[in-house]
Scaffold this active site. Sequence first.
Site, mmCIF file in Angstrom:
data_model
loop_
_atom_site.group_PDB
_atom_site.id
_atom_site.type_symbol
_atom_site.label_atom_id
_atom_site.label_comp_id
_atom_site.label_asym_id
_atom_site.label_seq_id
_atom_site.Cartn_x
_atom_site.Cartn_y
_atom_site.Cartn_z
ATOM 1 N N SER A 53 0.816 -1.212 0.000
ATOM 2 C CA SER A 53 0.000 0.000 0.000
ATOM 3 C C SER A 53 0.848 1.260 0.000
ATOM 4 O O SER A 53 0.312 2.364 -0.049
ATOM 5 C CB SER A 53 -0.908 0.002 1.229
ATOM 6 O OG SER A 53 -0.138 0.020 2.409
ATOM 7 N N THR A 181 -2.252 2.947 3.526
ATOM 8 C CA THR A 181 -1.443 4.163 3.639
ATOM 9 C C THR A 181 -0.685 4.010 4.940
ATOM 10 O O THR A 181 -1.136 3.295 5.823
ATOM 11 C CB THR A 181 -2.376 5.394 3.764
ATOM 12 O OG1 THR A 181 -3.189 5.485 2.609
ATOM 13 C CG2 THR A 181 -1.616 6.700 3.942
ATOM 14 N N THR A 199 1.808 6.773 0.612
ATOM 15 C CA THR A 199 0.900 5.766 0.056
ATOM 16 C C THR A 199 1.129 5.588 -1.439
ATOM 17 O O THR A 199 1.639 6.501 -2.102
ATOM 18 C CB THR A 199 -0.576 6.195 0.286
ATOM 19 O OG1 THR A 199 -1.442 5.144 -0.139
ATOM 20 C CG2 THR A 199 -0.933 7.450 -0.479
HETATM 21 N N1 GLY Z 1 -5.695 7.435 1.935
HETATM 22 C C1 GLY Z 1 -4.991 7.090 0.788
HETATM 23 C C2 GLY Z 1 -5.664 7.399 -0.465
HETATM 24 O O1 GLY Z 1 -6.874 7.514 -0.512
HETATM 25 O O2 GLY Z 1 -4.999 7.512 -1.469
#
Ligand code: GLY
Length: 313
Positions: A53, A181, A199
């Site tokens: 991720s 993330t 991320t």
């Molecule tokens: N929280 C990571 C994203 O939505 O890219």
Amino acid sequence: MGDIASSMPVMVASENGRRGMLAAMALLREGGSALDAVELACRIVEDDPDDHSVGYSGLPNALGEVELDASIMEGTMLRAGAVAAVQGYGRAITLARRVMEETPHVLVVARGAERLAAELGETPQEQRTEESLRRWRERFAERELTPGDAEPLRSVARALTRPINLQDKLHKAGRVDTLGTVNFIARDRRGALASAVSTSGLGWKYPGRVGDSPLIGAGNYCDDRYGAAACTGMGELAIRVATARSLVLYLKFGMSLAAAGREALRDLLTLDAPDGQYMNIVALTPAGEVAGFTTVPGKRYLYQRGDGRASPG
Ligand code: GLY
């Protein structure tokens, strides 16, 4: 600041941040800065080929390209740096820090960020791995699509990213979390706060899609006076209600950490989020209180203090 309690290093992280947090806490204990600690912690997760991720081996977009997003913020002067949709360079968090420290900007994206990385002498590196590409192909097969389908790419990305059933997400062992993330927030011995988020974004996303992670105020915010917050989950939700900055503003207006977190969750829960789209927040106050908040049950976070107290929360 300056008393024993306020100078005790403290870190909070999303649940995939364990290895990074251990190394960063050692740095903090030696008197390192919160900014160095959160960057170091993020880099360790970015380099981990088993974390799909973040960084190297992150999940690709609908075209099979890995695009990285990251941001870093320090709470003393409210300086921040971020990059988005970067291809061909890992360690997006270091690039974000270099945007903060070596350019007049806060956010540099895509080709510009790649140009900047090259100018700064960062080493280009293939971010895709056999495993991340295998997962990409498998996702097409699951949806009975093929890469390079004649469908408009937006329809393909919609089919690929449509959330799976939430129960499946929580219970099927080994299920890939397409929303992963990593978050780190640290307080150093001087009482300074810093926060970092990195991320590869939503797996199978439309190319160029940017989530909350590199957007200061949405997925990351840090202010030594009131506290810091960072998010994991479906970035579109945090963008729409400016989650990280909102939580810190609620602290500024005098709410307790628990109340501020609840209020930030209430903002998120007013949105028409489809099943499977969730948001998690970690937060740290200048006094060293930590907390995690989530719109779904069962999500955990990690924290560690300089005196050795550590826990999943
Ligand atoms: N929280 C990571 C994203 O939505 O890219």
